[in-house]
Design a protein around this motif. Structure first.
Motif, PDB file in Angstrom:
ATOM      1  N   VAL A 143      41.237 -23.136   9.559  1.00 23.73           N
ATOM      2  CA  VAL A 143      41.861 -24.409   9.225  1.00 23.73           C
ATOM      3  C   VAL A 143      43.049 -24.120   8.306  1.00 23.73           C
ATOM      4  N   TRP A 144      44.245 -24.482   8.762  1.00 24.21           N
ATOM      5  CA  TRP A 144      45.471 -24.206   7.997  1.00 24.21           C
ATOM      6  C   TRP A 144      46.057 -25.536   7.526  1.00 24.21           C
ATOM      7  N   VAL A 145      45.965 -25.786   6.225  1.00 26.29           N
ATOM      8  CA  VAL A 145      46.419 -27.035   5.612  1.00 26.29           C
ATOM      9  C   VAL A 145      47.828 -26.817   5.049  1.00 26.29           C
ATOM     10  N   HIS A 146      48.688 -27.830   5.233  1.00 30.17           N
ATOM     11  CA  HIS A 146      50.091 -27.671   4.860  1.00 30.17           C
ATOM     12  C   HIS A 146      50.552 -28.686   3.818  1.00 30.17           C
ATOM     13  N   ASP A 147      51.127 -28.172   2.761  1.00 30.06           N
ATOM     14  CA  ASP A 147      52.074 -28.821   1.865  1.00 30.06           C
ATOM     15  C   ASP A 147      51.477 -29.810   0.871  1.00 30.06           C
ATOM     16  N   TYR A 148      52.410 -30.312   0.032  1.00 25.49           N
ATOM     17  CA  TYR A 148      52.047 -31.056  -1.173  1.00 25.49           C
ATOM     18  C   TYR A 148      51.378 -32.385  -0.883  1.00 25.49           C
ATOM     19  N   GLN A 149      51.496 -32.901   0.333  1.00 29.64           N
ATOM     20  CA  GLN A 149      50.837 -34.158   0.654  1.00 29.64           C
ATOM     21  C   GLN A 149      49.318 -34.011   0.728  1.00 29.64           C
ATOM     22  N   LEU A 150      48.817 -32.789   0.918  1.00 30.84           N
ATOM     23  CA  LEU A 150      47.393 -32.576   1.210  1.00 30.84           C
ATOM     24  C   LEU A 150      46.772 -31.532   0.283  1.00 30.84           C
ATOM     25  N   GLN A 151      47.134 -31.555  -0.976  1.00 30.07           N
ATOM     26  CA  GLN A 151      46.678 -30.519  -1.903  1.00 30.07           C
ATOM     27  C   GLN A 151      45.200 -30.619  -2.270  1.00 30.07           C
ATOM     28  N   LEU A 152      44.567 -31.750  -2.023  1.00 26.60           N
ATOM     29  CA  LEU A 152      43.144 -31.902  -2.329  1.00 26.60           C
ATOM     30  C   LEU A 152      42.251 -31.541  -1.146  1.00 26.60           C
TER      31      LEU A 152
END
Length: 475
Positions: A143-152
């Motif tokens: 699972v690769w999560v991207h960027d400041y919108q999804l930091q939690l």
């Protein structure tokens, strides 16, 4: 619901604020703007991947609603849409993301605005993303999560699905302590990020800032791989590393070789008459890009005795961005007033006016401009990477072209053969632009050759593959 690939065959999930496509009430479904889609898509074609994100259009406040049916964006990229209603968009996207995190992470070029009520919505949206992945990802998925919108998302997902491997990549700079201390939700952000097994940054300075903050505020210590976390369950390692993003070199090289694009570049030069040189800026209209300072610096340089008699044309493209926000409306007024004053001064001396384009251009039009321009000006005040600089280099297959690049752009760490400038210092901007103009052809070609090798050795496919390889190894 997963569309476009069979769920049992999928082992890679991309989690980003926006889907690769967006829904527009008039135009319908179309490719989403931004560098993430163009950077990821080439490598994802070789994977059975699922992309989780928002479609860019809010659902009605009184209902989650549904989007019109659409074909899969790609045979190998399925999509799961995360719905956001208008009030959520206002708090999450316009509020926390664009009014708090974006300015704070870009050296507070404009003052960030912090609202706790907005952050509660930010947490809720991050939980929605994490729950969606937890419900759809097979055992052991990447699972690769991207960027400041999804930091939690990393920590929220780990709590539900400790079996999956979680990576996080921050596309913008991570702030130094003086800036990060301003954030009222800094502990929540740090605890959210360390839920990942692998955390990637554009530059070594951003990675260093993050490690320092984690060690200062969390039960964490520095390790050779990044961090070691201590809690009641024992210790856990988190890999922290640098993965500078690159352009899709294959796509841009192919476009630059297309007869129609090459002819468009010839037409651009012809339309401006017998100019000796064309200077070019291509930016989103954002306060981080330093467009007004660049206009001022170029104007002063063209008025100087050294360059007044040379036939130099400056073209500035400003792509509309976040135009519903007051700070961006004010920025547009500021930039266009600076432009008006500059052109009055240039006209009084009989010099060519700055040609200003305020619109979203097709990629073919942008590549034609790259080919037509002798000197590319990338002078952002703060930038995680800046792909425009690398796209320009990619398109200069004949070895010509000169790049003036901000030291504050992440790309400067790789593109040291550009003419590097301090973007906030008008005199240094003028110095760098002048040096690029006056450099001999042999020096310019040698620099461009080294720039091209740097870009082609670290393009979008290499970036994606290197991150996913490290993520597989991080557990």
């Amino acid at each position: 619901m997963i569309r476009g690939a069979s769920a049992h065959a999928v082992n890679t999930f991309i989690v980003a604020n926006r889907l690769p496509v967006e829904y527009h009430a008039v135009a319908g479904w179309r490719t989403s703007p931004g560098g993430l889609v163009s950077a990821l898509e080439p490598a994802l074609q070789d994977l059975n991947a699922v992309w989780v994100g928002w479609c860019g259009s809010p659902t009605p406040d009184d209902s989650r609603g549904s989007r019109p049916t659409r074909p899969p964006h790609s045979a190998n990229i399925a999509m799961i849409e995360i719905p956001l209603n208008q009030s959520e968009v206002s708090c999450f996207y316009d509020g926390v993301c664009n009014s708090a995190f974006w300015p704070l992470y870009h050296d507070s070029v404009t003052s960030p605005i912090f609202r706790d009520d907005d952050f509660e919505v930010y947490h809720r949206i991050n939980q929605r993303f994490a729950s969606c992945v937890a419900s759809n990802a097979p055992h052991g998925a990447l699972v690769w999560v991207h960027d400041y919108q999804l930091q939690l998302v990393p920590a929220l997902l780990r709590a539900m699905r400790p079996d999956v491997s979680i990576g996080f990549f921050l596309h913008v700079p991570f702030p130094a302590a003086a800036e990060f201390d301003m954030l009222p939700w800094k502990d929540s952000v740090l605890r959210g990020l360390i839920g990942a097994d692998l955390i990637g940054f554009q530059t070594a300075s951003s990675a260093g800032h993050f490690i320092e903050e984690a060690c200062r505020r969390l039960p964490a210590t520095r390790s050779d791989q990044g961090l070691v976390l201590e809690d009641s369950k024992g210790s856990r390692g988190v890999t922290v590393d640098v993965f500078p993003i690159g352009p899709d070199t294959g796509r841009f090289s192919a476009l630059a070789a297309t007869p129609a694009v090459r002819e468009a570049a010839v037409t651009i030069r012809a339309n401006f008459g017998s100019q000796e040189l064309i200077l070019l800026g291509v930016d989103r209209l954002d306060y981080t890009k330093g467009i007004d300072l660049r206009i001022r610096a170029v104007t002063d340089m063209l008025k100087s005795s050294e360059f007044r008699d040379r036939n130099i044309q400056f073209i500035q493209v400003a792509v509309p961005s976040r135009s519903e926000l007051a700070v961006y409306q004010q920025l547009r007024v500021k930039v266009e007033e600076t432009l008006r004053q500059a052109n009055e001064e240039l006209a009084a001396l009989g010099l060519l006016p700055i040609h200003y384009i305020y619109e979203t251009l097709a990629v073919e039009q942008v590549v034609a401009l790259y080919l037509a321009a002798d000197i590319m000006l990338v002078t952002s005040l703060a930038d995680g990477m800046n792909l425009v600089s690398k796209e320009y280099v990619t398109c200069r297959e004949d070895g010509t072209g000169r790049l003036v690049l901000s030291r504050a752009a992440g790309a400067a760490a790789q593109l040291g053969d550009a003419w590097l400038v301090d973007p906030g210092d008008c005199d240094d901007l003028k110095r760098g632009i002048a040096e690029a103009i006056l450099a001999g052809a042999d020096e310019a070609r040698a620099r461009m050759g080294r720039l091209r090798r740097a870009v082609f050795n670290a393009d979008a496919r290499q970036w994606t593959e290197s991150f996913l390889t490290r993520l597989r190894e991080a557990r």
